[in-house]
Design a protein around this motif. Sequence first.
Motif, PDB file in Angstrom:
ATOM      1  N   VAL A  67       0.815  -1.217   0.000  1.00  0.00           N
ATOM      2  CA  VAL A  67       0.000   0.000   0.000  1.00  0.00           C
ATOM      3  C   VAL A  67       0.846   1.263   0.000  1.00  0.00           C
ATOM      4  CG1 VAL A  67      -1.622   1.366   1.378  1.00  0.00           C
ATOM      5  CG2 VAL A  67      -2.081  -1.052   0.939  1.00  0.00           C
ATOM      6  N   ASP A  68       1.843   1.365   0.877  1.00  0.00           N
ATOM      7  CA  ASP A  68       2.634   2.606   0.968  1.00  0.00           C
ATOM      8  C   ASP A  68       3.296   2.955  -0.364  1.00  0.00           C
ATOM      9  OD1 ASP A  68       1.901   2.888   3.630  1.00  0.00           O
ATOM     10  OD2 ASP A  68       3.780   2.046   4.392  1.00  0.00           O
ATOM     11  N   ASP A  69       3.969   1.980  -0.980  1.00  0.00           N
ATOM     12  CA  ASP A  69       4.634   2.249  -2.261  1.00  0.00           C
ATOM     13  C   ASP A  69       3.618   2.541  -3.364  1.00  0.00           C
ATOM     14  OD1 ASP A  69       7.044   1.833  -1.001  1.00  0.00           O
ATOM     15  OD2 ASP A  69       7.428  -0.118  -1.932  1.00  0.00           O
ATOM     16  N   ALA A  70       2.525   1.787  -3.393  1.00  0.00           N
ATOM     17  CA  ALA A  70       1.516   1.972  -4.433  1.00  0.00           C
ATOM     18  C   ALA A  70       0.865   3.349  -4.343  1.00  0.00           C
ATOM     19  CB  ALA A  70       0.452   0.880  -4.334  1.00  0.00           C
ATOM     20  N   VAL A  71       0.657   3.838  -3.128  1.00  0.00           N
ATOM     21  CA  VAL A  71       0.050   5.152  -2.934  1.00  0.00           C
ATOM     22  C   VAL A  71       0.975   6.257  -3.449  1.00  0.00           C
ATOM     23  CG1 VAL A  71      -0.585   6.784  -1.102  1.00  0.00           C
ATOM     24  CG2 VAL A  71      -1.546   4.495  -1.122  1.00  0.00           C
ATOM     25  N   VAL A  72       2.267   6.122  -3.195  1.00  0.00           N
ATOM     26  CA  VAL A  72       3.227   7.104  -3.726  1.00  0.00           C
ATOM     27  C   VAL A  72       3.211   7.065  -5.253  1.00  0.00           C
ATOM     28  CG1 VAL A  72       5.676   7.703  -3.922  1.00  0.00           C
ATOM     29  CG2 VAL A  72       4.721   7.086  -1.693  1.00  0.00           C
ATOM     30  N   ILE A  73       3.231   5.873  -5.814  1.00  0.00           N
ATOM     31  CA  ILE A  73       3.269   5.722  -7.271  1.00  0.00           C
ATOM     32  C   ILE A  73       2.035   6.326  -7.923  1.00  0.00           C
ATOM     33  CG2 ILE A  73       3.133   4.002  -9.133  1.00  0.00           C
ATOM     34  CD1 ILE A  73       5.024   2.267  -7.330  1.00  0.00           C
ATOM     35  N   ARG A 116      10.831  15.243  -8.979  1.00  0.00           N
ATOM     36  CA  ARG A 116      11.377  13.996  -8.454  1.00  0.00           C
ATOM     37  C   ARG A 116      10.413  12.814  -8.552  1.00  0.00           C
ATOM     38  NH1 ARG A 116      12.983  18.137  -5.355  1.00  0.00           N
ATOM     39  NH2 ARG A 116      15.221  18.407  -5.078  1.00  0.00           N
ATOM     40  N   GLY A 117       9.203  13.064  -9.021  1.00  0.00           N
ATOM     41  CA  GLY A 117       8.158  12.042  -9.018  1.00  0.00           C
ATOM     42  C   GLY A 117       8.501  10.786  -9.784  1.00  0.00           C
ATOM     43  N   HIS A 153      10.501   5.179 -10.401  1.00  0.00           N
ATOM     44  CA  HIS A 153      11.558   4.315 -10.919  1.00  0.00           C
ATOM     45  C   HIS A 153      12.204   3.507  -9.788  1.00  0.00           C
ATOM     46  CE1 HIS A 153      14.498   3.143 -13.939  1.00  0.00           C
ATOM     47  NE2 HIS A 153      15.424   3.302 -13.005  1.00  0.00           N
ATOM     48  N   ARG A 154      12.503   4.168  -8.680  1.00  0.00           N
ATOM     49  CA  ARG A 154      13.125   3.478  -7.534  1.00  0.00           C
ATOM     50  C   ARG A 154      12.179   2.458  -6.912  1.00  0.00           C
ATOM     51  NH1 ARG A 154      14.235   8.325  -4.882  1.00  0.00           N
ATOM     52  NH2 ARG A 154      15.312   9.435  -6.499  1.00  0.00           N
TER      53      ARG A 154
END
Length: 156
Positions: free
Chosen positions: A60-66, A120-121, A126-127
């Motif tokens: 969830v955390d990574d997906a929300v940022v993406i 930086r998005g 990418h990271r």
Amino acid sequence: MTLLSNALRGDAVLHQIPDASTRPRATPATVCLPYRPESVGAARRFVCAQLREWGLDDLVDDAVVIVSELATNSIKTGCQTRMLIGVRRPSDRIVRILVGDGSRSMPVMVQAGPDATSGRGLSMVHRLTHGRWGVTPLPFGKVVHADLATPTPNPR
């Protein structure tokens, strides 16, 4: 619209051949949002709810940022049609987040300086995806996709 719908279904991006260890695919989910800043929050809530429904709370955390970054970029294109947000499980090991819009303007990853207030998005996308993201141009827009690896299940 058919091409964008097909791309959001996953037909136009990164096909995976399932192996014997994959479970049946989860039902794909898509939402149509207006080009407004508050749609970024709606996209985050949509992706979060879908991942939790699939039992993928760890993503969830990574997906929300993406999805925040991709939806924000989509809103900045100035397109006035509609933005589609999709979440797919092309295989048991991948969650794909898709953002489709009516602009043919391609996203560009830039080197933002230390004093820059934006830019930086896509580097973050990418990271977080280990470079597993891309763009599918369509006759009337594009779909940006980003793949997250699912946690490896523990052998029983």
